[in-house]
Design an enzyme around this catalytic site. Structure first.
Site, PDB file in Angstrom:
ATOM      1  N   LYS A  43       0.841  -1.209   0.000  1.00 16.21           N
ATOM      2  CA  LYS A  43       0.000   0.000   0.000  1.00 16.21           C
ATOM      3  C   LYS A  43       0.875   1.258   0.000  1.00 16.21           C
ATOM      4  O   LYS A  43       2.068   1.195   0.330  1.00 16.21           O
ATOM      5  CB  LYS A  43      -0.904  -0.025   1.240  1.00 16.21           C
ATOM      6  CG  LYS A  43      -0.137   0.038   2.567  1.00 16.21           C
ATOM      7  CD  LYS A  43      -1.041  -0.221   3.764  1.00 16.21           C
ATOM      8  CE  LYS A  43      -0.263  -0.158   5.069  1.00 16.21           C
ATOM      9  NZ  LYS A  43      -1.113  -0.569   6.220  1.00 16.21           N
ATOM     10  N   TYR A 275      13.698  30.572   7.067  1.00 16.31           N
ATOM     11  CA  TYR A 275      12.524  31.322   7.521  1.00 16.31           C
ATOM     12  C   TYR A 275      12.442  31.412   9.042  1.00 16.31           C
ATOM     13  O   TYR A 275      12.604  30.409   9.751  1.00 16.31           O
ATOM     14  CB  TYR A 275      11.247  30.638   7.031  1.00 16.31           C
ATOM     15  CG  TYR A 275      11.057  30.663   5.542  1.00 16.31           C
ATOM     16  CD1 TYR A 275      11.195  31.835   4.814  1.00 16.31           C
ATOM     17  CD2 TYR A 275      10.720  29.500   4.868  1.00 16.31           C
ATOM     18  CE1 TYR A 275      10.993  31.846   3.433  1.00 16.31           C
ATOM     19  CE2 TYR A 275      10.516  29.496   3.494  1.00 16.31           C
ATOM     20  CZ  TYR A 275      10.653  30.674   2.776  1.00 16.31           C
ATOM     21  OH  TYR A 275      10.455  30.672   1.425  1.00 16.31           O
TER      22      TYR A 275
HETATM   23  C1  LIG Z   1      -0.392  -1.603   6.924  1.00 16.32           C
HETATM   24  C2  LIG Z   1      -1.005  -2.857   7.388  1.00 16.32           C
HETATM   25  C3  LIG Z   1      -0.225  -4.004   7.603  1.00 16.32           C
HETATM   26  C4  LIG Z   1       1.288  -3.986   7.554  1.00 16.32           C
HETATM   27  O1  LIG Z   1       1.755  -3.441   8.760  1.00 16.32           O
HETATM   28  P1  LIG Z   1       3.338  -3.420   9.087  1.00 16.32           P
HETATM   29  O2  LIG Z   1       3.417  -3.012  10.507  1.00 16.32           O
HETATM   30  O3  LIG Z   1       3.920  -2.403   8.156  1.00 16.32           O
HETATM   31  O4  LIG Z   1       3.827  -4.787   8.816  1.00 16.32           O
HETATM   32  C5  LIG Z   1      -0.869  -5.191   7.907  1.00 16.32           C
HETATM   33  N1  LIG Z   1      -2.221  -5.236   8.020  1.00 16.32           N
HETATM   34  C6  LIG Z   1      -3.000  -4.135   7.849  1.00 16.32           C
HETATM   35  C7  LIG Z   1      -4.464  -4.244   8.023  1.00 16.32           C
HETATM   36  C8  LIG Z   1      -2.419  -2.912   7.543  1.00 16.32           C
HETATM   37  O5  LIG Z   1      -3.196  -1.837   7.388  1.00 16.32           O
END
Ligand SMILES: *Cc1c(COP(=O)(O)O)cnc(C)c1O
Length: 408
Positions: A43, A275
């Site tokens: 993702k 800034y």
């Molecule tokens: C993002 C996510 C993961 C992966 O989590 P990590 O801590 O990066 O391994 C697994 N399950 C769900 C539902 C997630 O949203």
């Protein structure tokens, strides 16, 4: 060096080490217990690393599943030719349910309205929607609460019998797996066992039951079930320093963020920098300018704290991070425009790591890599040379090779 690589020499870039990513997937697979398979979570553009090259590399290294948040991400995997199991879990009413079903993407369902949307898509597509029912075992985010779970599993079983859905998965997600020993962990495991029993009592026979994210994969073998969902660990980061450093688990950070110095100049003492003049040179000194800012993912919270390797030493962001640039004070050292600054990488070249940046600005390594912006080209190393992607490794005759490639 080809033209692409040269182009990216004069601006900030993120080097993506796909061999490290493959090795991370293999190291994680070695830790899984009971024959559990691995889902590489890709993702958010593979946590900022670039979804398609990372998804391909993960498949090559043995990731049986890919996981995405949004349906658009899952459909992009299909459009690129991936044919293996894919689950996506962030759904809203009106989402592309039918497109997902037609593409053979597994969808997550946490409530009755979503089951109805999936079943309607299954009927319209003329093939059952592949559904993972999600239980809220205590995270309090998505997932069906225990009071609604028996009704949801019964409705799902009825929709299976009507041919509209197939329940391929039962799953849940931890709240505090990155804090080993947290009392919620055992409570969630017990709640998940109950949810599985209820589903089995209703007659559901899923292909996969899954609960573990990266921290649980690394620290809690009894949570592995049939599948682990690893995200951050695939990219070589530890879920939290409390659990350990990446190398403790045989993991290596995949991304290195570097930038050439855009300017170097001598200034007198008492000179305000950036800034708001939150930094003033303590004496005559050399300032170096780095052409990356918060639009590129350098957190503004790193103002005055973020570490950068320049001319062999760690420097600190001097004054505020601006949208496109920030300054470091080189003190008495010299450097020239074009010299390299490394913001973060694996750490074994003396550079800071994403975890160092996370500590410097009060966040987590996940956020540091994920927010690297679209203006920063990702340059891939260790990409395999085939042009089209079937979702499975290339057949005989395909030679693994170095083909650095740049995408915006
Ligand atoms: C993002 C996510 C993961 C992966 O989590 P990590 O801590 O990066 O391994 C697994 N399950 C769900 C539902 C997630 O949203």
């Amino acid at each position: 060096m080809n033209d692409h690589a040269r182009v990216s020499d004069w601006r900030p870039r993120a080097d993506i080490d796909l061999d490290a990513l493959r090795a991370n997937v293999r190291a994680l697979l070695e830790r899984t217990t009971g024959g559990a398979r691995l889902m590489a979570v890709v993702k958010a553009d593979a946590y900022g690393h670039g979804m398609l090259p990372c998804a391909r590399a993960a498949r090559e290294a043995g990731a049986a599943w890919l996981g995405t948040a949004t349906p658009e991400e899952a459909l992009a995997l299909r459009a690129a030719g991936d044919t293996g199991p894919v689950l996506c879990w962030v759904w809203t009413p009106g989402g592309p349910w039918r497109e997902a079903v037609e593409a053979g993407v597994d969808v997550s369902v946490s409530a009755g309205w979503a089951l109805e949307a999936a079943a309607a898509a299954g009927r319209a597509a003329g093939r059952p929607a592949r559904v993972h029912l999600k239980a809220d075992t205590g995270l309090g985010r998505n997932g069906s609460p225990p009071a609604e779970w028996p009704g949801l599993v019964a409705a799902a079983r009825a929709a299976e019998e009507a041919g509209a859905v197939r329940v391929t998965g039962l799953w849940s997600h931890f709240a505090c797996a990155d804090e080993p020993g947290h009392p919620s962990i055992a409570r969630q495991q017990a709640a998940f066992s109950w949810a599985l029993e209820e589903a089995e009592r209703a007659g559901l026979v899923p292909e996969v039951r899954h609960l573990a994210n990266s921290p649980a994969t690394l620290t809690l073998p009894e949570s592995h079930y049939d599948l682990v969902r690893t995200g951050v660990a695939v990219y070589g980061l530890s879920p939290s320093p409390e659990i350990g450093a990446p190398e403790d688990f045989g993991l290596r950070p995949v991304m290195t963020l570097r930038a050439p110095l855009a300017a170097v100049k001598r200034v007198p003492g008492g000179h305000g920098v950036s800034y708001g003049h939150h930094y003033t040179t303590p004496g005559e000194t050399t300032l170096a300018l780095i052409a990356a800012g918060y639009a590129d993912g350098v957190p503004r919270h790193a103002s005055g704290t973020g570490p950068v390797l320049v001319a062999g030493k760690w420097r600190t962001v001097a004054g505020r991070v601006a949208m496109d640039q920030f300054v470091v004070d080189l003190g008495g050292d010299t450097a020239a425009a074009g010299d390299e600054a490394v913001l973060f990488g694996p750490g074994d070249g003396g550079e800071p790591t994403a975890e160092d940046w996370a500590r410097a600005c009060g966040t987590i390594g996940y956020e540091i890599v994920t927010r690297v912006g679209p203006r920063v080209p990702r340059v891939y190393h260790g990409e395999r040379p085939w042009e089209t992607w079937t979702g499975t490794p290339p057949g005989p005759g395909a030679e693994p090779g170095e083909r650095p490639r740049e995408t915006a």
